[in-house]
Design a protein around this motif. Structure first.
Motif, short mmCIF file in Angstrom:
data_model
loop_
_atom_site.label_atom_id
_atom_site.label_comp_id
_atom_site.label_asym_id
_atom_site.label_seq_id
_atom_site.Cartn_x
_atom_site.Cartn_y
_atom_site.Cartn_z
N GLY A 1 0.85 -1.19 0.00
CA GLY A 1 0.00 0.00 0.00
C GLY A 1 0.88 1.22 0.00
O GLY A 1 2.03 1.18 -0.43
N ALA A 2 0.33 2.31 0.46
CA ALA A 2 1.08 3.55 0.53
C ALA A 2 0.93 4.13 1.94
O ALA A 2 -0.03 4.82 2.21
CB ALA A 2 0.53 4.55 -0.50
N ASN B 1 6.53 5.93 -4.00
CA ASN B 1 5.60 7.03 -4.25
C ASN B 1 4.53 6.56 -5.23
O ASN B 1 4.56 5.41 -5.69
CB ASN B 1 6.37 8.27 -4.76
N LEU C 1 4.33 4.16 -8.40
CA LEU C 1 4.22 2.69 -8.33
C LEU C 1 2.80 2.19 -8.58
O LEU C 1 2.58 0.97 -8.68
CB LEU C 1 4.71 2.19 -6.97
N ALA C 2 1.84 3.12 -8.66
CA ALA C 2 0.45 2.71 -8.91
C ALA C 2 0.29 2.40 -10.39
O ALA C 2 -0.35 3.14 -11.15
CB ALA C 2 -0.50 3.83 -8.46
N ALA D 1 0.39 -1.08 -13.46
CA ALA D 1 0.28 -2.54 -13.66
C ALA D 1 1.62 -3.25 -13.57
O ALA D 1 2.58 -2.85 -14.24
CB ALA D 1 -0.33 -2.81 -15.03
N GLY E 1 3.65 -4.79 -8.53
CA GLY E 1 3.66 -5.82 -7.48
C GLY E 1 4.31 -7.12 -7.98
O GLY E 1 4.99 -7.81 -7.22
N ASP E 2 4.10 -7.43 -9.25
CA ASP E 2 4.73 -8.64 -9.82
C ASP E 2 6.26 -8.49 -9.75
O ASP E 2 6.98 -9.46 -9.49
CB ASP E 2 4.29 -8.84 -11.28
N1 LIG Z 1 0.29 5.40 -4.21
C1 LIG Z 1 1.27 4.53 -3.97
N2 LIG Z 1 2.34 4.89 -3.22
C2 LIG Z 1 3.33 4.00 -2.98
N3 LIG Z 1 3.35 2.73 -3.43
C3 LIG Z 1 2.32 2.32 -4.16
C4 LIG Z 1 1.22 3.19 -4.48
N4 LIG Z 1 0.34 2.48 -5.23
C5 LIG Z 1 0.85 1.24 -5.39
N5 LIG Z 1 2.03 1.14 -4.75
C6 LIG Z 1 2.88 -0.06 -4.68
O1 LIG Z 1 2.86 -0.71 -5.95
C7 LIG Z 1 2.73 -2.13 -5.79
C8 LIG Z 1 1.41 -2.60 -6.43
O2 LIG Z 1 1.29 -3.97 -6.30
P1 LIG Z 1 0.04 -4.75 -6.93
O3 LIG Z 1 -1.23 -4.05 -6.60
O4 LIG Z 1 0.18 -6.17 -6.58
O5 LIG Z 1 0.31 -4.56 -8.52
P2 LIG Z 1 0.27 -5.59 -9.71
O6 LIG Z 1 -0.59 -6.74 -9.29
O7 LIG Z 1 -0.32 -4.82 -10.85
O8 LIG Z 1 1.65 -6.02 -10.01
C9 LIG Z 1 2.82 -2.39 -4.30
O9 LIG Z 1 4.17 -2.63 -3.94
C10 LIG Z 1 2.33 -1.07 -3.69
O10 LIG Z 1 2.83 -0.83 -2.39
#
Ligand SMILES: Nc1ncnc2c1ncn2[C@@H]1O[C@H](COP(=O)(O)OP(=O)(O)O)[C@@H](O)[C@H]1O
Ligand SMILES: NC(=O)C1=CN([C@@H]2O[C@H](COP(=O)(O)OP(=O)(O)OC[C@H]3O[C@@H](n4cnc5c(N)ncnc54)[C@H](OP(=O)(O)O)[C@@H]3O)[C@@H](O)[C@H]2O)[C@@H](O)CC1
Ligand SMILES: [Mg+2]
Length: 283
Positions: A192-193, A210, A213-214, A216, A219-220
């Motif tokens: 999360g954030a 930040n 990272l939001a 696709a 997280g993978d």
């Molecule tokens: N607003 C944000 N600020 C910081 N980190 C973020 C934010 N949004 C997403 N992330 C990070 O990005 C990643 C998203 O992972 P996930 O939702 O599993 O993506 P995906 O399944 O598309 O690969 C996580 O590590 C999350 O903490």
């Protein structure tokens, strides 16, 4: 409920510099199990992220339809294929990995449920569970007792809700996650954030990352990074902490060049080197 801040000091306590006499055979072999028809990208980026995080060898276990996709897009990664074309149905391998990451893009076919169950019943290797593998676990909670102690789960908020149920406040979410971690002896990376990591009663809060990272696949990529650190003999909690910190740091480093909007998961991978160098410079 006072979280420990994951900052440079916490990382320097856990970071393992490279031994100049190492070789690929002792840098760790990571096995990434991922992908299905239409989601082979998840397998590509998680296995590429594992290599770029420093393990010596990476094998991707994928459905047959992904064979050329993975071999062409990341020639450094070795490939094993399932008997099925479009999804994973039977996970067998003759390699000896030091860590396994499973879930990115695997989908939720019944045959994939069965394959995951068989893996859990026999597996003795440190494991990272993400994405659809978490969703499958949520639908089969009795399998939680098969997980080895300190297995790492990396849920985003929706995946976490499927695992532990709804919460009414941040405090309740953390309390539920702590009980879950203690009941099953798991390390939970609550993405999360910011991202929190739960290890029994101990809560860590990451300081990097930040909104770039939001996007696709970010997280993978994290799954590949944590699996790589596990394969390099990091203790599970340290693999989770260092992986989450480095992952966030890539976005902080790239931001002045990419801005928030144009940063994509491949930019995380492209900046892992700079993130490592920034840790090295502090050491
Ligand atoms: N607003 C944000 N600020 C910081 N980190 C973020 C934010 N949004 C997403 N992330 C990070 O990005 C990643 C998203 O992972 P996930 O939702 O599993 O993506 P995906 O399944 O598309 O690969 C996580 O590590 C999350 O903490
Ligand atoms: N290129 C590829 O091959 C890619 C393949 N991928 C693969 O796809 C599979 C499905 O994974 P997935 O995460 O997209 O689906 P899913 O579990 O239903 O969750 C989505 C819902 O969760 C929520 N949600 C998420 N984050 C949240 C947050 N921070 N904060 C709050 N809520 C949040 C949000 O719910 P909402 O808010 O809409 O109710 C959202 O709609 C998986 O195997 C993955 O590896 C992807 O990685 C993409 C690239
Ligand atoms: Mg995900």
């Amino acid at each position: 409920m006072n979280p420990i801040c994951i900052d440079k000091n916490e990382i320097l306590k856990r970071y393992k510099p490279i031994d100049k006499h190492t070789h690929k055979g002792i840098q760790g072999h990571a096995l990434l199990i991922g992908g299905s028809y239409g989601k082979m990208g998840a397998a590509c980026i998680s296995s590429k992220a594992a290599l770029k995080t420093g393990c010596g060898l990476v094998t991707a276990f994928i459905p047959k339809c992904g064979y050329e996709i993975v071999q062409i897009s990341i020639p450094e990664v070795m490939v094993l294929t399932d008997v099925q074309e479009k999804f994973i149905s039977n996970i067998t391998f003759d390699i000896v990995p030091q860590a396994i990451g499973i879930g990115p893009g695997i989908g939720q076919e019944l045959a994939t449920h069965k394959a995951f169950h068989e893996l859990l019943k026999t597996n003795k290797v440190p494991l990272v569970i993400d994405a659809d593998a978490l969703n499958i676990l949520s639908q089969n909670k009795s399998w939680l007792s098969l997980l080895l102690p300190k297995t790492i789960l990396t849920p985003h908020p929706k995946e976490l809700e499927r695992l532990i149920g709804k919460w009414n406040s941040e405090e309740e979410k953390i309390t539920k996650a702590i009980s879950f971690s203690k009941n099953y002896h798991l390390v939970i990376v609550m993405k999360g954030a910011p991202t929190h990591i739960i290890n029994g009663d101990i809560i860590y809060e990451n300081s990097t990352g930040n909104a770039a990272l939001a996007t696709a696949g970010s997280g993978d990529v994290l799954t590949g990074m944590i699996t790589s650190l596990l394969a390099q003999s990091y203790e599970p909690i340290n693999a989770a902490i260092v992986g989450v910190y480095l992952h966030g740091l890539t976005a902080d480093i790239a931001l002045p060049e990419t801005g928030y909007q144009s940063f994509i998961a491949s930019d995380v991978i492209a900046n892992i080197g700079k993130a490592y160098l920034s840790i090295e410079n502090e050491a």
